[in-house]
Design a protein around this motif. Sequence first.
Motif, mmCIF file in Angstrom:
data_model
loop_
_atom_site.group_PDB
_atom_site.id
_atom_site.type_symbol
_atom_site.label_atom_id
_atom_site.label_comp_id
_atom_site.label_asym_id
_atom_site.label_seq_id
_atom_site.Cartn_x
_atom_site.Cartn_y
_atom_site.Cartn_z
ATOM 1 N N LEU A 1 1.005 -1.466 0.026
ATOM 2 C CA LEU A 1 -0.221 0.268 0.666
ATOM 3 C C LEU A 1 0.368 1.278 0.148
ATOM 4 O O LEU A 1 0.361 2.083 -1.084
ATOM 5 C CB LEU A 1 -0.956 -0.102 1.201
ATOM 6 N N ARG A 2 1.907 1.565 0.640
ATOM 7 C CA ARG A 2 3.029 2.558 0.972
ATOM 8 C C ARG A 2 3.397 2.239 -0.694
ATOM 9 O O ARG A 2 3.959 3.916 -0.638
ATOM 10 C CB ARG A 2 3.991 2.451 2.230
ATOM 11 N N SER B 1 1.109 4.024 -2.642
ATOM 12 C CA SER B 1 0.936 5.526 -1.764
ATOM 13 C C SER B 1 2.220 6.776 -2.595
ATOM 14 O O SER B 1 1.881 7.616 -3.488
ATOM 15 C CB SER B 1 1.269 5.630 -1.140
ATOM 16 N N ILE B 2 3.085 5.965 -2.210
ATOM 17 C CA ILE B 2 4.757 7.081 -3.303
ATOM 18 C C ILE B 2 4.341 6.968 -4.891
ATOM 19 O O ILE B 2 4.248 8.039 -5.858
ATOM 20 C CB ILE B 2 6.019 5.890 -3.204
ATOM 21 N N ALA C 1 2.108 9.348 -5.646
ATOM 22 C CA ALA C 1 1.760 10.707 -5.088
ATOM 23 C C ALA C 1 3.813 11.454 -6.579
ATOM 24 O O ALA C 1 3.477 12.670 -5.690
ATOM 25 C CB ALA C 1 2.699 11.245 -3.734
ATOM 26 N N PRO D 1 12.831 4.754 1.467
ATOM 27 C CA PRO D 1 11.095 5.505 1.824
ATOM 28 C C PRO D 1 10.724 4.325 2.848
ATOM 29 O O PRO D 1 9.821 4.598 3.450
ATOM 30 C CB PRO D 1 10.257 6.003 0.830
ATOM 31 N N LEU D 2 10.920 2.750 2.152
ATOM 32 C CA LEU D 2 10.367 2.156 2.844
ATOM 33 C C LEU D 2 11.002 1.452 3.974
ATOM 34 O O LEU D 2 10.786 0.201 4.609
ATOM 35 C CB LEU D 2 9.519 1.490 1.990
ATOM 36 N N PRO E 1 6.468 8.093 2.493
ATOM 37 C CA PRO E 1 5.826 7.865 1.671
ATOM 38 C C PRO E 1 4.425 8.758 2.055
ATOM 39 O O PRO E 1 4.385 9.333 3.679
ATOM 40 C CB PRO E 1 4.836 6.578 2.632
ATOM 41 N N ALA E 2 2.951 9.024 1.918
ATOM 42 C CA ALA E 2 2.123 9.785 1.966
ATOM 43 C C ALA E 2 1.320 8.238 2.825
ATOM 44 O O ALA E 2 0.711 9.534 3.785
ATOM 45 C CB ALA E 2 1.633 9.596 0.968
ATOM 46 N N LEU E 3 1.717 7.642 3.106
ATOM 47 C CA LEU E 3 1.177 6.980 3.828
ATOM 48 C C LEU E 3 1.889 6.183 4.625
ATOM 49 O O LEU E 3 3.099 6.022 4.598
ATOM 50 C CB LEU E 3 0.134 5.774 2.848
ATOM 51 N N GLY E 4 1.591 6.552 6.117
ATOM 52 C CA GLY E 4 2.557 5.993 7.442
ATOM 53 C C GLY E 4 2.164 4.782 7.598
ATOM 54 O O GLY E 4 1.614 4.012 6.588
#
Lengths: 116, 116
Positions: free
Chosen positions: A45-46, A49-50, A53, A67-68, B22-25
């Motif tokens: 999901l992340r 999301s990235i 965006a 980022p992850l 990421p936009a989603l935490g």
Amino acid sequence: MTALPILEPATDESCCTPAGAPALGADEAKQKALVFKALADPNRLRLLSIIKAESSGESCVCDLTEPLDLGQPTVSHHLKMLVEAGLLHREKRGTWAYYSLVPGALDDVAGLLADL
Amino acid sequence: MTALPILEPATDESCCTPAGAPALGADEAKQKALVFKALADPNRLRLLSIIKAESSGESCVCDLTEPLDLGQPTVSHHLKMLVEAGLLHREKRGTWAYYSLVPGALDDVAGLLADL
């Protein structure tokens, strides 16, 4: 005088009458479940999301590990699952693979829910 | 004659610049993934489909075993996961439990996708 026919109230429901064949068939349900399985992981999901965006509309796999805080093989595995589910498009250019959302794919998933 | 200052083109994107947070935490992603996990099973999708199609708006657990050709413990397990995910409402009346869709829950899942 003749008695009027008695109209019995319609009883289209009663407990313990099996609901009959489900609206959603077994094969179709399997296909739909695969898409939700692809979405059933926080890291995937992340990633979506990235990528969503990104103003350029695509992300290099090389930009997605930091980022992850995951290794590249793990990120590549998650991305592969999202590609196989029809949610991401993958394009190899030179050394790197670039990922973008398949246009309308997330709307289609929302549509699956509406059509259950 | 003085040279005009050279305006460099904006380079807000380049390969191998990590995409940042990421936009989603992480925590939010975990919560969202739980809902998709509940949907990531063909039998659970079929249960939702049957319950959604019920004109009374609810189904007795006793009506749900036959259409799926599953035993009641298995059906009850799947229904429990759907209740825990906030998709189904459960009401016990007498011997049986009755299940109905939580109003707006499927729309909310569609909203999760739109807000990724």
